[in-house]
Design a protein around this motif. Sequence first.
Motif, short mmCIF file in Angstrom:
data_model
loop_
_atom_site.label_atom_id
_atom_site.label_comp_id
_atom_site.label_asym_id
_atom_site.label_seq_id
_atom_site.Cartn_x
_atom_site.Cartn_y
_atom_site.Cartn_z
N PRO A 182 -38.72 -76.49 -8.95
CA PRO A 182 -40.11 -76.41 -8.47
C PRO A 182 -40.47 -77.51 -7.46
N GLU A 183 -40.08 -78.75 -7.77
CA GLU A 183 -40.49 -79.86 -6.91
C GLU A 183 -39.91 -79.73 -5.52
N MET A 184 -38.76 -79.05 -5.38
CA MET A 184 -38.21 -78.88 -4.02
C MET A 184 -38.86 -77.69 -3.34
N VAL A 185 -39.14 -76.65 -4.13
CA VAL A 185 -39.79 -75.47 -3.55
C VAL A 185 -41.19 -75.87 -3.09
N GLU A 186 -41.83 -76.78 -3.88
CA GLU A 186 -43.17 -77.27 -3.48
C GLU A 186 -43.01 -78.45 -2.53
N SER A 187 -41.77 -78.78 -2.21
CA SER A 187 -41.35 -79.90 -1.34
C SER A 187 -42.13 -81.19 -1.62
N VAL A 188 -42.22 -81.53 -2.89
CA VAL A 188 -42.68 -82.89 -3.24
C VAL A 188 -41.40 -83.70 -3.39
N GLU A 189 -41.52 -85.05 -3.48
CA GLU A 189 -40.27 -85.84 -3.53
C GLU A 189 -39.49 -85.44 -4.78
N VAL A 192 -33.30 -83.14 -10.19
CA VAL A 192 -33.15 -81.82 -9.56
C VAL A 192 -31.79 -81.23 -9.95
N ASP A 193 -30.81 -82.12 -10.15
CA ASP A 193 -29.46 -81.63 -10.48
C ASP A 193 -29.42 -81.00 -11.87
N ILE A 194 -30.29 -81.50 -12.77
CA ILE A 194 -30.32 -80.93 -14.12
C ILE A 194 -30.87 -79.51 -14.04
N TRP A 195 -31.88 -79.32 -13.22
CA TRP A 195 -32.46 -77.99 -13.01
C TRP A 195 -31.39 -77.04 -12.47
N ASP A 239 -41.68 -80.05 -15.37
CA ASP A 239 -41.82 -81.51 -15.24
C ASP A 239 -40.41 -82.13 -15.26
N SER A 240 -39.97 -82.63 -14.09
CA SER A 240 -38.57 -83.07 -13.97
C SER A 240 -38.22 -84.19 -14.95
N SER A 241 -39.24 -84.97 -15.35
CA SER A 241 -38.95 -86.09 -16.27
C SER A 241 -38.72 -85.59 -17.70
N LYS A 242 -39.04 -84.30 -17.95
CA LYS A 242 -38.88 -83.78 -19.32
C LYS A 242 -37.62 -82.92 -19.46
#
Length: 280
Positions: free
Chosen positions: A181-188, A193-196, A252-255
């Motif tokens: 999601p964070e890359m599709v929404e292009s936030v940092e 991201v690798d876990i996703w 949530d990438s931190s989770k």
Amino acid sequence: SSESTAAERKKWTLNDFDIGKPLGRGKFGHVYLAREKRSNHVIALKVLFKSQLKESQVEHQLRREVEIQSHLRHPNILRLYGYFYDQKRVYLILEYAAKGELYKELQKCKYFSERRAATYIASLARALIYCHGKHVIHRDIKPENLLVGAQGELKIADFGWSVHTFNRRRTMCGTLDYLPPEMVESVEHDANVDIWSLGILCYEFLYGLPPFEAKEHADTYRRIIQVDLKFPPKPIVSSAAKDLISQMLVKDSSKRLPLHKLLEHPWIVQNADPSGVYRG
Ligand SMILES: CC(C)NC(=O)[C@H]1CCC[C@H]1Nc1nc(Nc2ccc(C(=O)N(C)C3CCN(C)CC3)cc2)ncc1C(F)(F)F
């Protein structure tokens, strides 16, 4: 690390190699089997046309990727031994993966057994732990970027773009399927991201298709953002596998489940071959 091997310092030229059969070709050029004359070492020689690198404005990306790749040493990461160039072309001297492209194997057998999938995912998790330890992220681990070594071991082999082979899948660089999601929404984005992407890969190994695939990009985009994760009734997949995937595909990438925790997950412990090699 600053240490560089003789291979990197040496000034290579085409005369150092006997060129063998083509292994595949693509947007930026061809890949050939080749043998370094002095050592008889078999390698893969990736030939990129400067003209096409220029018109696609990827030269700086190539330099960065070569810089990163040449310093990575891991059994599940394809080695870059060196590079050289002439008037029209850039040549990358790469490790030869004897058993070829994983995506062709996945297309052939549609989807993998849980043992095969878990063995591959565990070996990729170890490679990513190594990369993250060196502050290298986003190794872009979709099936097209994975090669198979002589013993059946996986090798992450991406340089930030793909060399297209004849029967390639949807546009390689175009597929959104693997973006979190964070890359599709292009936030940092960070190493998570690798876990996703590894979660997407695990799902595709088990079901033969990525989880958020849709006809239109807009639909894939929406399904990613909403983490619209569904498990089809067929093929039958264990609840342990679904549990692992559900812990990786978290918005949530931190989770997201940390990679070292993935290696302790029951599905991995019970299914992955400790050697990291799937023997069938
Ligand atoms: C990650 C990246 C996106 N992908 C790529 O670069 C691709 C694009 C072209 C080839 C590959 N690049 C590499 N391929 C190998 N090994 C290899 C590949 C294909 C076959 C194979 O099945 N045939 C020749 C078959 C044999 C049978 N015939 C019928 C079809 C082709 C067997 C061994 N080693 C290193 C590389 C590397 F990466 F170093 F260049």
